[in-house]
Write a protein that holds these residues in place. Sequence first.
Motif, PDB file in Angstrom:
ATOM      1  N   ALA A  89       0.855  -1.189   0.000  1.00  0.00           N
ATOM      2  CA  ALA A  89       0.000   0.000   0.000  1.00  0.00           C
ATOM      3  C   ALA A  89       0.891   1.239   0.000  1.00  0.00           C
ATOM      4  CB  ALA A  89      -0.914   0.006   1.220  1.00  0.00           C
ATOM      5  N   THR A  90       0.656   2.133  -0.932  1.00  0.00           N
ATOM      6  CA  THR A  90       1.470   3.342  -1.050  1.00  0.00           C
ATOM      7  C   THR A  90       0.566   4.567  -1.145  1.00  0.00           C
ATOM      8  OG1 THR A  90       1.545   3.132  -3.451  1.00  0.00           O
ATOM      9  CG2 THR A  90       3.345   2.142  -2.220  1.00  0.00           C
ATOM     10  N   GLU A  91       1.098   5.687  -0.677  1.00  0.00           N
ATOM     11  CA  GLU A  91       0.398   6.959  -0.794  1.00  0.00           C
ATOM     12  C   GLU A  91       1.367   8.002  -1.330  1.00  0.00           C
ATOM     13  OE1 GLU A  91      -1.402   8.122   2.844  1.00  0.00           O
ATOM     14  OE2 GLU A  91      -2.713   6.380   2.986  1.00  0.00           O
ATOM     15  N   PHE A  92       0.888   8.827  -2.262  1.00  0.00           N
ATOM     16  CA  PHE A  92       1.713   9.847  -2.890  1.00  0.00           C
ATOM     17  C   PHE A  92       0.981  11.188  -2.881  1.00  0.00           C
ATOM     18  CE2 PHE A  92       2.512   5.807  -4.991  1.00  0.00           C
ATOM     19  CZ  PHE A  92       3.891   5.729  -5.050  1.00  0.00           C
ATOM     20  N   THR A  93       1.756  12.250  -3.008  1.00  0.00           N
ATOM     21  CA  THR A  93       1.204  13.535  -3.433  1.00  0.00           C
ATOM     22  C   THR A  93       1.882  13.897  -4.744  1.00  0.00           C
ATOM     23  OG1 THR A  93       2.844  14.832  -2.200  1.00  0.00           O
ATOM     24  CG2 THR A  93       0.753  14.333  -1.096  1.00  0.00           C
ATOM     25  N   ILE A  94       1.101  14.460  -5.668  1.00  0.00           N
ATOM     26  CA  ILE A  94       1.612  14.804  -6.998  1.00  0.00           C
ATOM     27  C   ILE A  94       1.277  16.263  -7.271  1.00  0.00           C
ATOM     28  CG2 ILE A  94       1.575  14.268  -9.456  1.00  0.00           C
ATOM     29  CD1 ILE A  94       0.489  11.494  -8.719  1.00  0.00           C
ATOM     30  N   ALA A  95       2.315  17.072  -7.456  1.00  0.00           N
ATOM     31  CA  ALA A  95       2.118  18.489  -7.776  1.00  0.00           C
ATOM     32  C   ALA A  95       2.510  18.719  -9.224  1.00  0.00           C
ATOM     33  CB  ALA A  95       2.950  19.368  -6.844  1.00  0.00           C
ATOM     34  N   ASP A  96       1.507  18.691 -10.100  1.00  0.00           N
ATOM     35  CA  ASP A  96       1.764  18.895 -11.525  1.00  0.00           C
ATOM     36  C   ASP A  96       0.461  19.350 -12.188  1.00  0.00           C
ATOM     37  OD1 ASP A  96       2.092  18.454 -14.391  1.00  0.00           O
ATOM     38  OD2 ASP A  96       3.935  17.403 -13.865  1.00  0.00           O
ATOM     39  N   PRO A  97       0.453  20.521 -12.824  1.00  0.00           N
ATOM     40  CA  PRO A  97      -0.789  21.030 -13.431  1.00  0.00           C
ATOM     41  C   PRO A  97      -1.287  20.192 -14.590  1.00  0.00           C
ATOM     42  CG  PRO A  97       1.093  22.408 -14.050  1.00  0.00           C
ATOM     43  CD  PRO A  97       1.579  21.462 -12.995  1.00  0.00           C
ATOM     44  N   SER A  98      -0.441  19.300 -15.143  1.00  0.00           N
ATOM     45  CA  SER A  98      -0.874  18.481 -16.274  1.00  0.00           C
ATOM     46  C   SER A  98      -1.705  17.274 -15.841  1.00  0.00           C
ATOM     47  CB  SER A  98       0.347  17.999 -17.074  1.00  0.00           C
ATOM     48  OG  SER A  98       1.124  17.078 -16.320  1.00  0.00           O
ATOM     49  N   LEU A  99      -1.681  16.924 -14.565  1.00  0.00           N
ATOM     50  CA  LEU A  99      -2.474  15.808 -14.071  1.00  0.00           C
ATOM     51  C   LEU A  99      -3.959  16.155 -14.219  1.00  0.00           C
ATOM     52  CD1 LEU A  99      -2.450  13.038 -12.667  1.00  0.00           C
ATOM     53  CD2 LEU A  99      -2.461  14.253 -10.481  1.00  0.00           C
ATOM     54  N   LEU A 100      -4.755  15.237 -14.756  1.00  0.00           N
ATOM     55  CA  LEU A 100      -6.141  15.512 -15.109  1.00  0.00           C
ATOM     56  C   LEU A 100      -6.939  16.060 -13.934  1.00  0.00           C
ATOM     57  CD1 LEU A 100      -8.489  15.380 -17.114  1.00  0.00           C
ATOM     58  CD2 LEU A 100      -8.815  12.991 -16.453  1.00  0.00           C
ATOM     59  N   VAL A 101      -6.896  15.382 -12.790  1.00  0.00           N
ATOM     60  CA  VAL A 101      -7.704  15.838 -11.651  1.00  0.00           C
ATOM     61  C   VAL A 101      -7.233  17.200 -11.160  1.00  0.00           C
ATOM     62  CG1 VAL A 101      -8.399  13.528 -10.926  1.00  0.00           C
ATOM     63  CG2 VAL A 101      -6.240  14.490 -10.068  1.00  0.00           C
ATOM     64  N   THR A 102      -5.931  17.472 -11.234  1.00  0.00           N
ATOM     65  CA  THR A 102      -5.405  18.768 -10.805  1.00  0.00           C
ATOM     66  C   THR A 102      -5.844  19.880 -11.746  1.00  0.00           C
ATOM     67  OG1 THR A 102      -3.468  17.690  -9.830  1.00  0.00           O
ATOM     68  CG2 THR A 102      -3.301  20.047 -10.274  1.00  0.00           C
ATOM     69  N   ALA A 103      -5.745  19.609 -13.056  1.00  0.00           N
ATOM     70  CA  ALA A 103      -6.157  20.618 -14.041  1.00  0.00           C
ATOM     71  C   ALA A 103      -7.635  20.970 -13.860  1.00  0.00           C
ATOM     72  CB  ALA A 103      -5.884  20.108 -15.453  1.00  0.00           C
ATOM     73  N   LEU A 104      -8.482  19.948 -13.637  1.00  0.00           N
ATOM     74  CA  LEU A 104      -9.907  20.199 -13.473  1.00  0.00           C
ATOM     75  C   LEU A 104     -10.221  20.898 -12.147  1.00  0.00           C
ATOM     76  CD1 LEU A 104     -11.479  16.924 -14.912  1.00  0.00           C
ATOM     77  CD2 LEU A 104     -11.637  19.229 -15.856  1.00  0.00           C
ATOM     78  N   SER A 105      -9.531  20.523 -11.081  1.00  0.00           N
ATOM     79  CA  SER A 105      -9.807  21.146  -9.786  1.00  0.00           C
ATOM     80  C   SER A 105      -9.514  22.646  -9.827  1.00  0.00           C
ATOM     81  CB  SER A 105      -8.984  20.473  -8.684  1.00  0.00           C
ATOM     82  OG  SER A 105      -7.594  20.765  -8.838  1.00  0.00           O
ATOM     83  N   ARG A 106      -8.460  23.025 -10.554  1.00  0.00           N
ATOM     84  CA  ARG A 106      -8.122  24.436 -10.643  1.00  0.00           C
ATOM     85  C   ARG A 106      -9.057  25.178 -11.597  1.00  0.00           C
ATOM     86  NH1 ARG A 106      -1.434  24.277 -10.687  1.00  0.00           N
ATOM     87  NH2 ARG A 106      -1.236  23.297  -8.633  1.00  0.00           N
ATOM     88  N   ALA A 107      -9.414  24.531 -12.701  1.00  0.00           N
ATOM     89  CA  ALA A 107     -10.284  25.198 -13.670  1.00  0.00           C
ATOM     90  C   ALA A 107     -11.701  25.361 -13.136  1.00  0.00           C
ATOM     91  CB  ALA A 107     -10.299  24.402 -14.978  1.00  0.00           C
ATOM     92  N   LEU A 108     -12.186  24.346 -12.411  1.00  0.00           N
ATOM     93  CA  LEU A 108     -13.565  24.375 -11.920  1.00  0.00           C
ATOM     94  C   LEU A 108     -13.674  24.903 -10.500  1.00  0.00           C
ATOM     95  CD1 LEU A 108     -14.698  20.859 -13.241  1.00  0.00           C
ATOM     96  CD2 LEU A 108     -15.055  23.089 -14.327  1.00  0.00           C
ATOM     97  N   GLU A 109     -12.496  25.146  -9.861  1.00  0.00           N
ATOM     98  CA  GLU A 109     -12.463  25.599  -8.465  1.00  0.00           C
ATOM     99  C   GLU A 109     -13.286  24.661  -7.592  1.00  0.00           C
ATOM    100  OE1 GLU A 109     -13.617  29.656  -8.239  1.00  0.00           O
ATOM    101  OE2 GLU A 109     -11.835  30.391  -9.300  1.00  0.00           O
ATOM    102  N   ALA A 110     -12.993  23.381  -7.752  1.00  0.00           N
ATOM    103  CA  ALA A 110     -13.744  22.354  -7.028  1.00  0.00           C
ATOM    104  C   ALA A 110     -12.807  21.218  -6.663  1.00  0.00           C
ATOM    105  CB  ALA A 110     -14.893  21.837  -7.897  1.00  0.00           C
ATOM    106  N   GLU A 111     -13.276  20.363  -5.755  1.00  0.00           N
ATOM    107  CA  GLU A 111     -12.534  19.151  -5.432  1.00  0.00           C
ATOM    108  C   GLU A 111     -12.956  18.067  -6.419  1.00  0.00           C
ATOM    109  OE1 GLU A 111     -11.457  17.692  -1.304  1.00  0.00           O
ATOM    110  OE2 GLU A 111     -13.056  16.276  -1.868  1.00  0.00           O
TER     111      GLU A 111
END
Length: 533
Positions: free
Chosen positions: A322-344
């Motif tokens: 079992a592994t857990e990560f944090t990913i800071a990259d604007p190209s990641l789909l969920v990240t791009a959408l969270s910033r564009a839609l201002e939502a989780e």
Amino acid sequence: MDASHDLAAAAFETLPITVAIIDGDGDILLTNRSWREFDSSDTAEHVGVNYLATAATDDDEHAQRAVDGIEAVLAGDRDSFAMEYPCHTPDERQWFMMRANRFTDHGELFVSVIHLEITERKVAEIEAAENAEQVREERRALEHVLDRVDGLVRDVTDAAVGAGTRGEIEREVCRRLAETDPYVLAWVGRVDVTNQRLSPREWASRDEVPLEDDELVLRSDETHPAVRAVEDGEAQLIQDVASFDDADRWWPSGAGDRFRSVAALPIAYGDVTYGVLVVFADEPDAFDQRELLVLESLSGTVATAMNALETKRMLTTERVVATEFTIADPSLLVTALSRALEAEITYRGLTYDRDGTPLVFLYADCEVTADGVAEGIGDGREVTVLSGDEDGSIFEVTAEDGLVTALSEHGAVIRRLTAAADGPAELAVELPDGRAARSAYDLLERRYDRVELISYHEQEEPARTRRDVTTQLESSLTDRQLTALRTAYYANYFEWPRDVSGEELAESMDISRSTFHQHLRTAQRKLLDELFD
């Protein structure tokens, strides 16, 4: 007769070799032009000078040998004498051949002394001899290498294949390498992906040669060959430790006389790196191309054996990583959408349409439109909103080559993938073994700007895993039945009240409502059969 004498004298003058005629006492009677031009001093002609007295010197063995030979000819002990000798100048190397022959004229004894330059032939002979010796030396070295390599490869292979644990492989390989000249120390390091550390796990040496005892930090200690081998995936060599600027930093000062050259080789199988093999030799330039090929073959053998052990363990154990990560990259789909839609944005699941195109189901904690999602992604993907209101929306997005599909190819089960508008994405996955975990981590590192491993641990898996059930279902359901079941589940069709209707889901799958329900009912029945039968 006089004409003949004049012709002989003229020919004598033009000979391209140096010639002198001496009498029975060794006095020079006649020289030719080549003789005189060879020595441009005032006494160059040497007529009337005793050749033997001039040539004899106590500190020149070649001159003394020439005098002894000419005296033997004059004494009648031999008819001729020949020798080769060097006559070097500060500017060039030269060799000559001297030949003395006796003859008589009107009953008187004379000797002709000839000096012929043979530099070109001598140089060719010396080069040929040197080349022959080099060939013999290379043959001896090759025979030695082959004898040594044959035993080394056999022993390392036997140790790797016959070992029952990874530690045993590492221990035996290091021991065998350290026993083989010119190696004096060998160690195997493992990578701690959580702390980004590389540290020796097993090692062996001759004559208690010390081992570096500090852990190495990936991306920081890049001058160390072991770190470079892991990060670059290629063998790293230091042929002369004395000329390596950071030698004192990495290796104990007391080992300077023993560590003369170093080789570090990644232990990798496919895209999985198990660690690094580091070998030290007590000779500079010890790792030529042949030596490097042997070590690369050995590291490959070790990696293959480690892979086989992990595969065996994976088939016989009920544990997962079992592994857990944090990913800071604007190209990641969920990240791009969270910033564009201002939502989780939260990942819900993955399925495939009739053409085999991956479809990712996502949830936003606000109401969205297909155009708004498409604009937020900005790369032309198809978007279908399945349900939504001000409390939240579920939508599907085509994902040809995204994170989710890539992780699934590594055997990963995504337990959580979410991104808020003001922070990095959080990813939790389960993987079948350490090999798959390292492979998945390398994948994330290559794809995204900043990846941080938060946790890594093994845990017990239920006797019958989710993967087992999924595999069984996938083998019993058709593609359309499985897609209908997944689409309904990820779109909250089974919630009450329903967030989406069967007609809407049928439209998203481009099939009729009755066909959708037929696929769904069949899939539900097979799922229940799997659970209760």
